[in-house]
Scaffold this motif. Structure first.
Motif, mmCIF file in Angstrom:
data_model
loop_
_atom_site.group_PDB
_atom_site.id
_atom_site.type_symbol
_atom_site.label_atom_id
_atom_site.label_comp_id
_atom_site.label_asym_id
_atom_site.label_seq_id
_atom_site.Cartn_x
_atom_site.Cartn_y
_atom_site.Cartn_z
ATOM 1 N N TYR A 190 0.823 -1.208 0.000
ATOM 2 C CA TYR A 190 0.000 0.000 0.000
ATOM 3 C C TYR A 190 0.863 1.266 0.000
ATOM 4 O O TYR A 190 1.975 1.279 0.545
ATOM 5 C CB TYR A 190 -0.930 0.019 1.212
ATOM 6 N N LEU B 227 -3.890 5.633 3.558
ATOM 7 C CA LEU B 227 -3.235 4.626 2.731
ATOM 8 C C LEU B 227 -4.158 4.161 1.619
ATOM 9 O O LEU B 227 -5.373 4.381 1.657
ATOM 10 C CB LEU B 227 -2.756 3.450 3.573
ATOM 11 N N GLY B 228 -3.580 3.503 0.641
ATOM 12 C CA GLY B 228 -4.335 2.982 -0.486
ATOM 13 C C GLY B 228 -3.431 2.719 -1.653
ATOM 14 O O GLY B 228 -2.194 2.668 -1.527
ATOM 15 N N HIS B 229 -4.006 2.568 -2.816
ATOM 16 C CA HIS B 229 -3.284 2.539 -4.085
ATOM 17 C C HIS B 229 -3.635 3.857 -4.776
ATOM 18 O O HIS B 229 -4.770 4.033 -5.230
ATOM 19 C CB HIS B 229 -3.693 1.340 -4.930
#
Length: 415
Positions: A222, A278-280
């Motif tokens: 991530y 967070l993440g893509h």
């Protein structure tokens, strides 16, 4: 050519729109008015989350994000606001259309630069109260009090962000705040021929400063982003004037007197914010941001029954883009945004803290080439309360932002 024409039209529109009443809130009577959201429609649609760097969108909340820009970006945003005001006995409605920001930003290697114009605060209220009073002679007379206000504070700003390392960016922006606030109070009684009017005017100006940093890293698979901003406290100089009149005013009836009022300083308090998420980045992202603000002394020279306390705000939000590079399905290219925010505004009236809570929803729709897009945001919220004689505001904001992208400083390969 079309972009230049649209940008010129937006500049002319902004000079008119920023001078209009930007709110219908009775809470704008206090201090320098209702402080406006200092960000774009994209950020507003995520609950006001301002922690993300973006290569094609401006983030006006954290100047460190400017270093992430890959294209020159022109941005403009406006809001249509519907407002329902109610107390324990009465309900009223109001509408306003406002221009929220006009800005541009462009990359220059590891450096990103921005400049723009936006309202910092807005005043716009109309309050009328009427009651019957009984005189010692047992005569019943009508007593009417009317209060009107308009104006606000605007901000012109320039900013810069620099990429120190691929993970760390820092930035700062400098703003010049200016504006005028006018309040009118009219008092009349049915047994008195002339009404009394008091007009108070404050002309304000001063500088403000904002710094920020963004750190990007990886948490397993991530993308992890953390953000911090700090705005030191600053003073706005307020040149105050007051005029009292009996109306109607004619050469033989009524008179107008200018009353000396001391000039003053209005403090914009220190503000600190931090957040993470967070993440893509190209697919989805969720995050939070918490803001702390010191105690203001922004009560104007004419307000009473009001005090100020430390203000806090929490924002939760994020976005999802099914496939930004899709060629066959336009709906997959749309960015879907949502968020929530809750804040204690720092305003205390009748010993009651004024809170503001809202849910947000938004859509980013690509148009044309070079990643230009139209952003639409919805915000439904509540400010204030009907307790202790106060007013509750239920509002719906429909915001539209245009983001045009272009490429500057490209060296030609062929002449």
């Amino acid at each position: 050519m079309i972009k230049k024409f649209l940008l010129s039209s937006f500049i002319l529109l902004s000079l008119h729109s920023f001078a209009q009443e930007g709110t219908a809130s009775p809470y704008s009577y206090y201090g320098i008015g209702v402080v406006k959201f200092q960000g774009t429609v994209e950020n507003k649609s995520m609950g006001g989350l301002g922690i993300l760097p973006d290569s094609i969108h401006m983030n006006l909340q954290n100047p460190a994000s400017l270093s992430a820009l890959k294209l020159t970006t022109y941005g403009i945003g406006g809001t249509y606001n519907t407002l329902k005001l109610k107390n324990e006995t009465t309900t009223e409605k109001a509408r306003r259309t406002t221009l929220d920001y006009l800005a541009m930003a462009f990359p220059a290697g590891k450096l990103g630069l921005s400049l723009g114009l936006m309202p910092y605060s807005s005043v716009g209220y109309k309050i009328k109260s009427e009651k019957n009073i009984t005189l010692p002679s047992s005569q019943i007379v009508s007593e009417i009090s009317s209060n009107y206000g308009s104006g606000g504070v605007n901000k012109v700003f320039v900013g810069a962000g620099y990429e120190v390392t691929p993970k760390l960016s820092v930035g700062a922006d400098l703003g010049y705040n200016f504006g005028k606030i006018e309040t009118n109070s009219v008092y009349s009684r049915s047994d008195i021929q002339l009404a009394t009017m008091e007009v108070n005017t404050s002309a304000l100006n001063g500088l403000s400063f904002n710094t920020g940093a963004i750190y990007k890293s990886k948490l397993k698979k991530y993308d992890l982003v953390s953000s911090v901003t700090f705005s030191p406290g600053t003073n706005l100089k307020s040149k105050n004037t007051r005029t009292t009149s009996t109306i109607p005013y004619t050469p033989t009836v009524g008179r107008s007197v200018e009353v000396p009022v001391a000039d003053s300083n209005i403090k914009i308090p220190t503000k600190f914010a931090f957040g993470a998420g967070l993440g893509h980045i190209k697919k989805w992202f969720v995050g939070f941001e918490t803001t702390f603000q010191g105690v203001s002394n922004s009560g104007n020279a004419y307000a009473s029954n009001v005090s100020f306390e430390s203000a806090t705000k929490i924002a939760l939000g994020g976005y999802y883009t099914p496939n930004y590079n899709s060629f066959s399905n336009y709906l997959n290219k749309i960015t879907y945004r949502a968020g929530f925010r809750h804040e204690n505004t720092g305003l205390v009236i009748n010993s009651k803290s004024i809170n503001d809570t809202a849910l947000t929803l938004g859509f980013g729709m690509p148009v044309g080439g070079n990643f230009s897009n139209v952003n639409v945001g919805l915000e439904y919220g509540k400010r204030g309360t009907t307790n202790v004689g106060l007013i509750q505001e239920n509002y719906l904001n429909i915001s539209v932002g245009l983001s045009f992208n272009d490429r500057w400083f490209v060296k030609r390969k062929y002449d």
